[in-house]
Design a protein around this motif. Structure first.
Motif, PDB file in Angstrom:
ATOM      1  N   SER A 110      38.978  43.699  27.517  1.00 35.38           N
ATOM      2  CA  SER A 110      40.409  43.160  27.579  1.00 35.38           C
ATOM      3  C   SER A 110      41.482  43.830  28.079  1.00 35.38           C
ATOM      4  O   SER A 110      41.812  45.359  28.247  1.00 35.38           O
TER       5      SER A 110
ATOM      6  N   GLN B   8      38.926  34.343  35.296  1.00 30.67           N
ATOM      7  CA  GLN B   8      38.516  33.289  34.572  1.00 30.67           C
ATOM      8  C   GLN B   8      37.795  33.785  33.509  1.00 30.67           C
ATOM      9  O   GLN B   8      37.796  34.732  33.363  1.00 30.67           O
ATOM     10  N   ASP B   9      36.933  33.008  32.732  1.00 31.95           N
ATOM     11  CA  ASP B   9      36.159  32.974  31.233  1.00 31.95           C
ATOM     12  C   ASP B   9      34.644  34.021  32.402  1.00 31.95           C
ATOM     13  O   ASP B   9      34.099  33.833  33.612  1.00 31.95           O
ATOM     14  N   GLY B  10      34.551  34.902  31.107  1.00 26.94           N
ATOM     15  CA  GLY B  10      33.345  35.258  31.548  1.00 26.94           C
ATOM     16  C   GLY B  10      33.549  36.793  31.947  1.00 26.94           C
ATOM     17  O   GLY B  10      33.026  37.884  31.774  1.00 26.94           O
ATOM     18  N   ASP B  11      34.952  37.067  33.056  1.00 20.77           N
ATOM     19  CA  ASP B  11      35.109  38.081  33.565  1.00 20.77           C
ATOM     20  C   ASP B  11      35.254  39.260  32.649  1.00 20.77           C
ATOM     21  O   ASP B  11      34.693  40.658  33.405  1.00 20.77           O
TER      22      ASP B  11
ATOM     23  N   GLU C  96      34.316  40.284  30.581  1.00 22.72           N
ATOM     24  CA  GLU C  96      32.692  40.315  29.379  1.00 22.72           C
ATOM     25  C   GLU C  96      31.837  41.635  31.313  1.00 22.72           C
ATOM     26  O   GLU C  96      31.172  42.562  30.870  1.00 22.72           O
TER      27      GLU C  96
END
Length: 504
Positions: free
Chosen positions: A322, A342-345, A347
């Motif tokens: 985060s 973006q989604d998953g970045d 992670e």
């Protein structure tokens, strides 16, 4: 991004430890920080609340009362980077980098200096390897030039470039020195810069492809990989102040660049895992402990946010998945960083790593208005305050806040006014004092539970010091640039004995 935030970012970059500030007393060849006074010092309570740091006067520990023994397998090393030492800028298929373009642009570097020849390490690597052996190094941290491997940043590998690093790595093993390779130390291929540079999300994926190419060629011979060197410096110096390549002053772009550099790091970690290599991998962050300049609530609040931009932006994303909420709020919801996630970045960015490389040079003291003040003598690099306890503070803070991840110090050093004497010696006693005091602080951190595995002096050789050209000398080994003669400085002889004794 509001105009107020834009002004704050520019001021922060101008006043940060990576930027020039009004020079105070400089640490000369024989000077030490022993006479320094803290003045309006940060209180211990305030510093601890923000960073877990201790603000004790380091003078009492300047001369250890007893011999300080390091762990038996401690990795004593030194560090360099490709553009700063290799030279051979147009040889064996190497492409142009952003630093070739930047340094050849009039007015960008001191005296118009470039890295075209530098320390000529590309041709003299065997001699330099022998010097490393003579110094007693157990570890050598170097970087791989992306444009030497992929001249345009994509596509098939330049075999001559890979062969050079294969010879270097083999030579290290032959001399009993462990290679530690950095994938990116700022020399982005110019072709990729022309296509948008780190503002382009695609470049993070091109970096992963490049990393996979290098892993396939060298992965079985390199035990430790570092992904991105000092992303913060690229952001602050390359995109806020503009005194590093690519020479931009664009706060809107700067923190999107930070996100893409972090993404590139995570993609490279995943690439190594997919390769099946047994090598270890992690990022290399320059971390600056941020202390409130006084005991006011305003200074405490400002130092907390400053720490967010200096340290937590990179540490939190890599280890907690985060970005700091206070930094995101300060940038605003319409910032390119926020819009670029973006989604998953996150992670990907927080893919588990095996170690963290810490680079420590200076503390930062933050006022209630968000400015900075100097509390300690500076080196010839006017941004660098000499505060050895900052080494202890940042190492213990990382371990406390981010868990017992193994640590390595991959840069610590200073420039001193080195002169080759008529008798062939270089008396850099100021560097000896600096390294002794910082190593004592590192030893104290180890004693207090920090899992520090190794320490690399910056730098092995005098070299091209970015916008300062060849004016500043940071090396253990003096380089006479007209002849490329190498000479051990006093600090090199001192460091050799430290390594041999495994003790201060």
């Amino acid at each position: 991004m509001s105009m107020l935030t834009r002004r704050h970012l520019l001021r922060r970059a101008a006043l940060s430890a990576t930027a020039a500030t009004p020079a105070g007393p400089a640490l000369g060849a024989a000077a030490t920080p022993a006479g320094a006074t803290l003045g309006a010092a940060a209180t211990a309570a305030g510093a601890t609340a923000l960073t877990g740091c201790r603000s004790e006067d380091p003078v009492e520990r300047a001369e250890p009362a007893a011999r300080l023994l390091f762990p038996p397998d401690f990795g004593w090393g030194a560090a360099t980077s490709a553009y700063q030492i290799e030279g051979a800028a147009k040889e064996d298929g190497r492409g142009e980098s952003v630093w070739d373009t930047f340094s050849r642009t009039p007015g960008r570097t001191r005296n118009g200096d470039t890295g075209d020849v530098a320390a000529d390490h590309y041709h003299r690597y065997a001699e330099d390897l022998d010097l490393m052996r003579d110094l007693g190094l157990r570890s050598y941290r170097f970087s791989i030039s992306w444009p030497r491997i992929q001249p345009d940043g994509t596509g098939a590998a330049n075999q001559r470039g890979l062969d050079f690093y294969r010879r270097l790595v083999d030579g290290l093993h032959e001399r009993g020195i462990a290679p530690m390779a950095t994938l990116f130390h700022w020399d982005l291929p110019q072709t990729l810069q022309d296509a948008g540079g780190w503002e382009s999300r695609d470049v993070a994926h091109r970096f992963a492809d490049y990393a996979a190419t290098v892993f396939a060629a060298l992965g079985d011979r390199v035990p430790v990989w570092l992904t991105i060197n000092e992303p913060k410096t690229v952001v602050q110096n390359g995109y806020l102040r503009g005194h590093h390549a690519p020479g931009r002053q664009d706060p809107d772009a700067a923190y999107l660049v930070a996100h893409h550099l972090q993404l590139a790091h995570g993609l490279a970690v995943q690439s190594l895992r997919a390769d099946g290599s047994n090598g270890r991998i992690g990022p290399a962050f320059n971390l600056h402990p941020c202390y409130p300049a006084d005991d006011s609530p305003a200074a405490a609040e400002a130092a907390r946010l400053y720490d967010g931009y200096e340290n937590r932006l990179y540490l939190d994303s890599a280890f907690h998945g985060s970005y700091p909420e206070d930094v995101l709020a300060d940038l605003g919801p319409d910032s390119r960083l926020v819009r670029g996630i973006q989604d998953g970045d996150l992670e990907i960015i927080s893919s588990p790593v095996d170690l963290l490389a810490v680079q420590y040079y200076t503390p930062i003291y933050v006022t209630g208005t968000g400015g900075t003040v100097r509390r300690w003598p500076t080196s010839e690099a006017s941004w660098q305050q000499i505060y050895p306890d900052g080494m202890y503070d940042i190492l213990t803070r990382v371990t406390r806040d981010y868990g017992p991840v193994p640590l390595t110090v991959t840069e610590n050093g200073l420039p001193t006014p080195d002169v080759l004497g008529a008798d062939g010696t270089v008396e850099d006693t100021g560097r000896v004092t600096f390294l002794r005091d910082h190593l004592a602080a590192a030893h104290r951190a180890i004693a207090d539970g920090v899992p520090l595995e190794s320490f690399h002096v910056w730098s092995l050789l005098d070299n091209f010091e970015w916008e300062e050209g060849y004016e500043q000398r940071w090396g253990l080994i003096y380089v006479d640039y007209p002849t490329q003669r190498r000479v051990f400085k006093r600090s090199a002889h001192w460091y050799r004995k430290v390594i041999a004794d495994n003790a201060l």
